[in-house]
Motif scaffolding. Structure first.
Motif, PDB file in Angstrom:
ATOM      1  N   GLU A  12      40.414  51.775  40.664  1.00 47.20           N
ATOM      2  CA  GLU A  12      40.414  53.131  40.116  1.00 47.20           C
ATOM      3  C   GLU A  12      39.635  53.134  38.803  1.00 47.20           C
ATOM      4  N   PRO A  13      38.474  53.802  38.741  1.00 49.05           N
ATOM      5  CA  PRO A  13      37.706  53.829  37.497  1.00 49.05           C
ATOM      6  C   PRO A  13      38.455  54.572  36.392  1.00 49.05           C
ATOM      7  N   GLU A  14      38.796  53.858  35.356  1.00 48.14           N
ATOM      8  CA  GLU A  14      39.467  54.459  34.213  1.00 48.14           C
ATOM      9  C   GLU A  14      38.765  53.984  32.948  1.00 48.14           C
ATOM     10  N   VAL A  37      29.972  48.063  37.197  1.00 50.15           N
ATOM     11  CA  VAL A  37      30.754  48.908  36.308  1.00 50.15           C
ATOM     12  C   VAL A  37      29.905  49.156  35.072  1.00 50.15           C
ATOM     13  N   PHE A  38      29.767  50.423  34.694  1.00 49.89           N
ATOM     14  CA  PHE A  38      29.040  50.806  33.492  1.00 49.89           C
ATOM     15  C   PHE A  38      30.044  51.373  32.500  1.00 49.89           C
ATOM     16  N   CYS A  39      29.928  50.943  31.239  1.00 47.63           N
ATOM     17  CA  CYS A  39      30.866  51.414  30.212  1.00 47.63           C
ATOM     18  C   CYS A  39      30.187  51.381  28.852  1.00 47.63           C
ATOM     19  N   ILE A  97      37.332  46.056  29.050  1.00 50.27           N
ATOM     20  CA  ILE A  97      37.255  46.373  30.479  1.00 50.27           C
ATOM     21  C   ILE A  97      37.078  45.098  31.294  1.00 50.27           C
ATOM     22  N   ARG A  98      36.274  44.145  30.792  1.00 47.32           N
ATOM     23  CA  ARG A  98      36.099  42.868  31.484  1.00 47.32           C
ATOM     24  C   ARG A  98      37.446  42.164  31.636  1.00 47.32           C
ATOM     25  N   GLU A  99      38.227  42.130  30.565  1.00 48.73           N
ATOM     26  CA  GLU A  99      39.543  41.488  30.603  1.00 48.73           C
ATOM     27  C   GLU A  99      40.486  42.223  31.555  1.00 48.73           C
ATOM     28  N   GLN A 100      40.475  43.546  31.499  1.00 48.82           N
ATOM     29  CA  GLN A 100      41.314  44.372  32.367  1.00 48.82           C
ATOM     30  C   GLN A 100      40.990  44.113  33.844  1.00 48.82           C
ATOM     31  N   LEU A 101      39.707  44.083  34.187  1.00 54.99           N
ATOM     32  CA  LEU A 101      39.297  43.899  35.576  1.00 54.99           C
ATOM     33  C   LEU A 101      39.486  42.463  36.058  1.00 54.99           C
ATOM     34  N   SER A 102      39.424  41.501  35.143  1.00 54.23           N
ATOM     35  CA  SER A 102      39.556  40.088  35.514  1.00 54.23           C
ATOM     36  C   SER A 102      40.914  39.760  36.112  1.00 54.23           C
ATOM     37  N   ALA A 103      41.893  40.608  35.875  1.00 49.61           N
ATOM     38  CA  ALA A 103      43.231  40.374  36.431  1.00 49.61           C
ATOM     39  C   ALA A 103      43.242  40.460  37.955  1.00 49.61           C
TER      40      ALA A 103
END
Length: 167
Positions: free
Chosen positions: A57-59, A73-75, A83-89
């Motif tokens: 879910e893009p947040e 992912v673009f941010c 965001i990298r840390e969040q997605l790495s989970a």
């Protein structure tokens, strides 16, 4: 700190100019004579994400799905680490921020002269000025193009020359 940390804007030690952080773009010099409708968006945070992308879910970021299990992912580059840390989970994440340069251009006519991609079917991957890239439509006639940074000077020159030819 890894010897490759300089490849990610959020991990690199920034230049300091007049007490302010001054991030450098690979297109800075190439765009010195660019018209107002061509701007540099290279300092966008860019992450390649692999895994069950359908569950993502893009947040706080933009998702550009490439395959069922791979996306970009673009941010905002200041949020890249978060965001990298969040997605790495839940995903395998590769920071490609320094790998891809980017331009924002305005005008369908300009973009149509740079690519054969169907502008009604964006985002898409395809050749832009004969270089493989990612093209995203923002609002109206504004587009972002991301491409390998080593082609930055070439793409910038082609885009600037094409834009000037339309005036």
């Amino acid at each position: 700190m890894s010897v490759l940390d300089f490849l990610s804007p959020d991990l690199a030690t920034p230049d300091v100019v007049a007490g302010q952080r001054a991030w450098r773009s690979p297109l800075e010099r190439a765009l010195s004579r660019a018209p107002a409708d061509v701007t540099d968006v290279s300092l966008t945070g860019k992450l390649e994400v692999r895994g069950a992308i359908d569950d993502l879910e893009p947040e706080g970021f933009e998702l550009f799905q490439l395959t069922p299990d791979r996306a970009l992912v673009f941010c905002d580059f200041t949020r890249t680490a978060q965001i990298r840390e969040q997605l790495s989970a839940g995903f395998f994440v590769i920071d490609v921020s320094a790998v891809l340069a980017g331009l924002q251009v305005h005008g369908e006519t300009l973009l149509r002269r740079l690519t054969d991609l169907d502008l009604e079917d964006l985002p898409a991957v395809g050749a832009v000025a004969h270089v493989q890239g990612y093209v995203i439509r923002d609002e109206g006639e504004t587009f972002r193009i991301f491409f390998p940074q080593e082609y930055g000077d070439y793409i910038a020159e082609v885009v600037i020359d094409t834009a000037e030819g339309l005036k």
